[in-house]
Design an enzyme around this catalytic site. Structure first.
Site: not given
Lengths: 125, 572
Positions: B295-296
């Site tokens: 998700s970064t």
């Protein structure tokens, strides 16, 4: 049969030989001194290198952290909190100091005991 | 004799001038001839004598001195010291003495060993006796003695013992900065990390020409701060143990100059004893490992959508239902099942919303953006160990959607930190460096990849996420941290596994004008205690928070309690 010039020349020769011998001896002594100094400089340099490595070993953050953990209770060490860091401008002004009335005493009451007990080089006795 | 010689010459000339007159030569020949002969003889004798002496001199001069039984002095190449940005020594050369013996010259073996044992108490008597009793010309007794031991052994005055000086590379910090510094081999040649970089910059040539003498090598200053490096290494070691992970890594990057202030990856090795340095598990995960960052990556997808101008911060996307494409279902981990605004998508880390944002930009635009921020190319930096990121051979719609939330493209963590720094520093992509670099130097090589306005929005979103979203555990009071979590599922046997995770956390501080970007990764963390979760906010986020709390005062970041996040949004 020796003439005076011969005598003089022989004397000059002998002194020249003695002088050369002395110069040579001195030069050898100087060379030995240089070698000794070079050796001691090299030794010092090596020692400096070792001491530098030793110093960086002793100031390793990992070692310092271990030490602070060990002596935490005795020295009452705590990590710095962000709230403890302020700049001089952020500090409130200190309350003004009360000004005492020293007019009744000579020199404002500061040097009235007669002689200063401290004796220094400039004190005339 | 000279007078005689002249007379002789004179008569000879006379004779030649008057050839017809009668000349009596007998008496002169009997004396002058013999004299001449004697002179020639003595000249020959003296000449022969001096020729013999001269010949002998030349002979002796040309002859090699008799070879000693000890090996020749081994000249180990000198290397410059490596120091950190404050001048603290990270790697240095130290001289060590090694003790050898020439058994043939030892008079009394028992006495020699007895005396040696006073300085080296742990000397094995039987083994040493056997060594000294042999007929060998040379045996090592003990390698790498301290200078004190050397002086004491010299003072013993045992004949047949000697020392060889050897240079050894010494790393006072041990494993603290091992992956940055790298390694040298037995000949003091750099074989990894910055040691290899220094060699490639011309030190190897200097050593080859014999110019690398200790006095004239300036120390090489790195951008690393030893104190912060220790903090990062310490937190990683603790975190790996606490969360029972198989590996962890972190980097602290100066967002304005691209300098790497600290970088560590555990498990690592001790460069002083590098016996296990080449194990596969101990590689530098930050630059030589590639991972799907999870998700970064939403940070980059959101920045891309906002920067394209097709999506504004006030737009909303429908995340009510799961997204179905090519037989796959994209769902949200923290599902809200409603229409979400762009900031909400970011702080709830909605896969559906992010995928829809990427869809607006399109496949080509998506790939072009990731290429622009340097996530698809091999990163340029000084470290030799840099891996090539991977991407799908052909980008399909499904690829674009999964890549939007960080699955399908594997990048090195250091590269991700570089791109994240560009997202928050006003849109400038600066290649990371391990050498000091000023802001003006950085500005000269920086590439504008997103607009400063988009960058300001990203700072706001990161701060919002640290305040209300998944990054709360990384917030440090006073340092105004912004952050984004990433929990990626690892591929096991070709399928994404739901219980093996790769967690990452990107943080920047202070969020209003970030000086530093911190990226923490942790591989396969388990819950700290049974029953707790193991998502990125709980482990990587906590570690990032600890790193910032401990290192921000060291980095000179001024704590500030006056900021409000709302003000950040208004002033953008």
């Amino acid at each position: 049969m020796f003439r005076t010039t011969d005598m003089v020349l022989i004397a000059v020769m002998l002194s020249a030989a003695a002088f050369t011998y002395k110069i040579k001896g001195d030069a050898e002594a100087k060379l030995a001194e240089i070698r000794r100094l070079e050796t001691s400089i090299r030794l010092e340099e090596d020692t400096i290198d070792v001491l530098k490595a030793d110093w960086s070993l002793l100031t390793q953050p990992a070692r310092l952290q271990r030490l602070t953990e060990i002596y935490k209770s005795q020295l009452e060490l705590e990590p710095v909190e962000a709230r403890q860091i302020v700049e001089i401008g952020d500090l409130p002004m200190p309350p003004p100091l009360p000004i005492e009335d020293g007019t009744s005493q000579p020199l404002g009451g500061m040097a009235d005991s007669g002689q200063d007990p401290v004796v220094t080089g400039g004190v005339v006795r | 004799m000279i007078r005689l010689w002249k007379k002789f010459r004179g008569t000879a000339a006379e004779g030649a001038a008057r050839p017809r007159s009668i000349v009596m030569e007998g008496a002169r020949k009997s004396t002058g001839g013999r004299t001449r002969h004697r002179v020639l003889m003595s000249v020959a004798v003296f000449f022969g004598l001096y020729a013999a002496i001269g010949g002998r001199l030349v002979y002796l001069g040309l002859q090699e001195p008799p070879a000693s039984s000890a090996p020749g002095v081994h000249i180990t190449a000198s290397r410059p010291d490596l120091v950190d940005r404050n001048g603290e020594v990270l790697a240095t050369d130290i001289k060590t003495a090694s003790l050898f013996a020439e058994p043939r010259r030892i008079v009394d073996i028992d006495e020699a060993i007895e005396k040696l044992a006073t300085v080296l108490p742990d000397l094995d008597y039987n083994q040493t006796y056997r060594k000294l009793d042999s007929d060998a010309g040379f045996v090592w007794l003990r390698r790498q003695l301290s200078p004190r031991q050397q002086a004491e052994i010299m003072a013993l005055g045992v004949p047949g013992l000697g020392f060889r000086t050897e240079k050894r590379r010494f790393y006072p910090g041990g494993s603290t900065a091992s992956h940055i510094l790298g390694l040298v081999n037995i000949d003091n040649k750099g074989i990894a990390g910055m040691e290899k970089y220094v060699d490639d910059q011309g030190l190897a040539d200097l050593q080859a020409t014999g110019l690398a003498v200790p006095g004239n090598l300036e120390p090489v200053r790195l951008s690393v701060d030893l104190r912060v490096q220790h903090v990062v290494h310490d937190e990683l070691v603790q975190g790996m143990e606490k969360y029972h992970a198989i590996a962890a890594g972190a980097v602290v990057l100066d967002a304005k100059t691209g300098e790497v202030v600290a970088m560590a990856s555990v498990p690592d090795y001790d460069p002083n004893k590098p016996y296990n340095a080449l194990e596969k598990d101990r590689l530098n995960r930050m630059s030589a490992g590639v991972y799907e960052m999870g998700s970064t990556f939403k940070l980059f997808t959101t920045a891309m959508a906002l920067d394209s101008g097709l999506v504004s911060i006030n737009d909303s996307f429908d995340a009510t239902r799961a997204l179905r494409i090519a037989g796959f279902t994209i769902n949200d981990f923290h599902g809200k099942h409603r229409v979400l605004t762009v900031p909400e998508i970011f702080i709830y880390s909605s896969n559906i919303g992010t995928a829809k944002m990427a869809d607006v930009v399109g496949i080509e635009g998506h790939r072009e953006f990731l290429k622009r921020v340097g996530l698809l190319d091999r990163m340029r930096t000084e470290l030799p160990e840099v891996a090539h990121p991977t991407e799908p051979r052909v980008w399909k719609k499904l690829n674009s959607i999964t890549i939007s939330f960080g699955h399908g493209v594997a990048t090195t963590p250091l590269q991700t930190a570089m791109a994240a720094a560009a997202m928050v520093n006003g849109g400038k992509l600066i290649p990371p460096t391990f050498l000091p670099r000023t802001e003006s130097e950085a500005a000269a090589i920086a590439e504008q990849v997103i607009s400063p306005e988009t960058s300001a929005l990203m700072r706001y979103l990161l701060r919002l996420n640290a305040e209300r979203g998944s990054g709360r555990r990384a917030d440090v009071e006073g340092y105004f941290v912004g952050g984004k979590t990433g929990t990626a599922e690892k591929v096991v046997n070709g399928r994404y596994s739901s219980d093996k995770r790769f967690n990452a956390f990107i943080a920047s501080f202070p969020a209003n004008d970030p000086d530093y970007v911190v990226l923490v990764i942790i591989d396969e963390p388990k819950p700290e205690k049974p029953g707790m979760g193991a998502t990125a906010g709980l482990n990587a986020g906590t570690m990032a928070g600890n790193i910032i709390r401990r290192s921000a005062p060291l980095l000179g970041v001024k704590p500030d309690f006056g900021h409000e996040s709302a003000a950040l949004l208004v002033s953008r």
